[in-house]
Design an enzyme around this catalytic site. Structure first.
Site, PDB file in Angstrom:
ATOM      1  N   GLN A 194       0.818  -1.216   0.000  1.00  0.00           N
ATOM      2  CA  GLN A 194       0.000   0.000   0.000  1.00  0.00           C
ATOM      3  C   GLN A 194       0.852   1.267   0.000  1.00  0.00           C
ATOM      4  OE1 GLN A 194      -2.263  -0.825   3.575  1.00  0.00           O
ATOM      5  NE2 GLN A 194      -0.374  -1.463   4.601  1.00  0.00           N
ATOM      6  N   HIS A 200      -8.579   2.775  19.935  1.00  0.00           N
ATOM      7  CA  HIS A 200      -7.860   1.635  20.509  1.00  0.00           C
ATOM      8  C   HIS A 200      -8.478   1.135  21.818  1.00  0.00           C
ATOM      9  CE1 HIS A 200      -4.448   2.945  17.750  1.00  0.00           C
ATOM     10  NE2 HIS A 200      -4.770   1.727  17.381  1.00  0.00           N
ATOM     11  N   ASP A 252       0.441   0.134  13.951  1.00  0.00           N
ATOM     12  CA  ASP A 252       0.819   1.381  14.639  1.00  0.00           C
ATOM     13  C   ASP A 252       1.144   1.156  16.111  1.00  0.00           C
ATOM     14  OD1 ASP A 252      -1.704   1.355  16.039  1.00  0.00           O
ATOM     15  OD2 ASP A 252      -2.632   2.326  14.318  1.00  0.00           O
ATOM     16  N   ASP A 298      -7.427  -5.520  14.019  1.00  0.00           N
ATOM     17  CA  ASP A 298      -7.202  -4.075  13.890  1.00  0.00           C
ATOM     18  C   ASP A 298      -6.785  -3.805  12.448  1.00  0.00           C
ATOM     19  OD1 ASP A 298      -6.702  -1.430  14.252  1.00  0.00           O
ATOM     20  OD2 ASP A 298      -4.899  -1.700  15.468  1.00  0.00           O
TER      21      ASP A 298
END
Lengths: 292, 292
Positions: free
Chosen positions: B42, B73, B97, B166
């Site tokens: 990506q 989160h 992340d 996630d």
């Protein structure tokens, strides 16, 4: 970083909102511009959009949309109407689109007064947004006055059960309607156990506005509550709805609200007895924001 | 209709989100572009912005921001960690992340595995977003694997207590991670009373995605729940967080969650025992949306 101007489509980009934490912008893709004009108070625009149906724009800021007006109007109006034991006389200040009026008329009231400063907003809304007001302006219980809410409120003392402030952002004609003095006047205009309900800005992009309104209401009214809801056609984030009351709101239980909801045979799309309580639970970061 | 290109400021405009009900756009004003590159999977960009601090952008879509990552989160991770009686082994798929990892490590776990497909996302996040992962990548309980979650999950059976998905939107490398087959594999990888937690898209602009994920999880897991929260740096509206469990979630009371929260001495900014329950109360229009 594709820029919308290079696209064939037309986009409406919202102006900055007063009290805004600047740096974000929303764009809404337009099918057609339906109306654009100026009243004595503000610039009025109406667009037909892909995402939200028709939208009403005052001074460059989205006020309501056909698709999600029910969220805003149910949160602003049903909450105080359910908190009040028996609301008979209701005043709406602002609310020219008729959406608040339509919500209030779902209750067994005696009469509802609307004080809107800008006749043009009513005219344009009745023409282009009939799905929002439905037949509310024609209802025999509705009394519409064109005038400044600040002056209007002086005429009343010990009169209304519920006062709803359905105002635009405080940059335009609504700028004096969030003063401590004005809130004191609304309190004087309320009967015993009266309640005021206010659209009090975005937690996300107007934290200063939310905490200012909340702290002023708390100075004037012995009981206050703040609720949150998302109205997607508005700037990013969560919007606040503030309640001030002279009656103890803590006594009202889920069972009370459920009973009243059932009795009125309401079938709303957003507000419900469960939402009534869930929407006032704030995460810690928002609690801290309004306590500032 | 002021157009941003005529302004001196630089704006980032988000690309369309997969499954989107098109016709809206968000713009975020930029202080500085910090990084732009392409991995095998990506396009990765990092900006410093006025409204949200630093933001991570994958294939043109905002993934997280320094300012509001805690909302996303905490809702994604604390909910399953509190619903599980004693979470010891946790798997995060995606989460490059490090924000989910950091939340999980607040609990008394044995170990947490991260399977992220794109090493470049971890590298860039560790460099530019240290406030999101804090020291989580260096924690001795963390085991990071670079690999495809779809393949990774095949190695495990009856092993994890909690699995957290996630993932980015299903247009990029995450597109196969919302299939019925994949959800069945995650269930197989869970131990008794295991729980899966999923970021399941925007109620407002991706209703089709929300209802697709929810109905698939309901096919695979006997107990399901859906929660909502607003993450302001994301496209307009409310985001959904879906839970699937093999244990009966209805038995868990506010008192249970409060007790656990107190025992862990957590001080979170969004999730709390009250939010745990309030965030799963849906207005009627959203209930109808996911039941479709």
């Amino acid at each position: 970083m594709k820029n919308p101007i290079t696209e064939k489509d037309k986009w409406f980009f919202e102006e900055s909102v007063p009290y805004d934490v600047s740096g974000t912008k929303i764009g809404i893709k337009i099918k057609k511009k339906l109306y654009s004009g100026k009243s004595s108070f503000q610039k009025i625009e109406l667009y037909d959009t892909y995402a939200y149906g028709r939208i009403l724009v005052l001074d460059g800021i989205v006020q309501t949309s056909e698709k999600d007006e029910f969220i805003y109007h149910e949160m602003l109006c049903q909450t105080p109407m359910f908190l009040h034991e028996n609301p008979r006389r209701v005043l709406i200040i602002g609310g020219g689109d008729g959406g608040a009026l339509e919500e209030v008329l779902k209750h067994k009231i005696e009469k509802v007064w609307v004080a809107e400063i800008d006749a043009k907003v009513i005219e344009v809304s009745r023409k282009y947004l009939p799905s929002i007001s439905k037949r509310a302006f024609k209802n025999k219980k509705s009394e519409i006055t064109i005038g400044d809410g600040k002056e209007y409120i002086n005429k009343y003392k010990d009169f209304f059960d519920v006062i709803i402030l359905d105002l635009s952002d405080p940059g335009g004609p609504a700028k004096d309607l969030m003063s401590l003095d004005f809130y004191k006047k609304t309190k004087r205009a309320l009967r015993k156990n009266g309640i005021i309900s206010i659209q009090s800005g975005s937690f996300t992009c107007q934290p200063g506005l939310v905490s200012t309104i909340f702290s002023r209401i708390r100075k004037v009214f012995p009981y206050t509550e703040i609720r949150r809801a998302v109205v997607p056609c508005y700037q990013a984030g969560e919007y606040s709805f503030t309640i001030g009351s002279t009656a103890d709101l803590e006594k009202i239980t889920l069972k009370d609200i459920k009973k009243k909801y059932k009795k009125l045979k309401l079938d709303l799309k957003y507000y419900s007895p469960d939402i009534h309580f869930a929407s006032k639970v704030l995460p810690k970061y928002l609690k801290e924001m309004i306590e500032k």
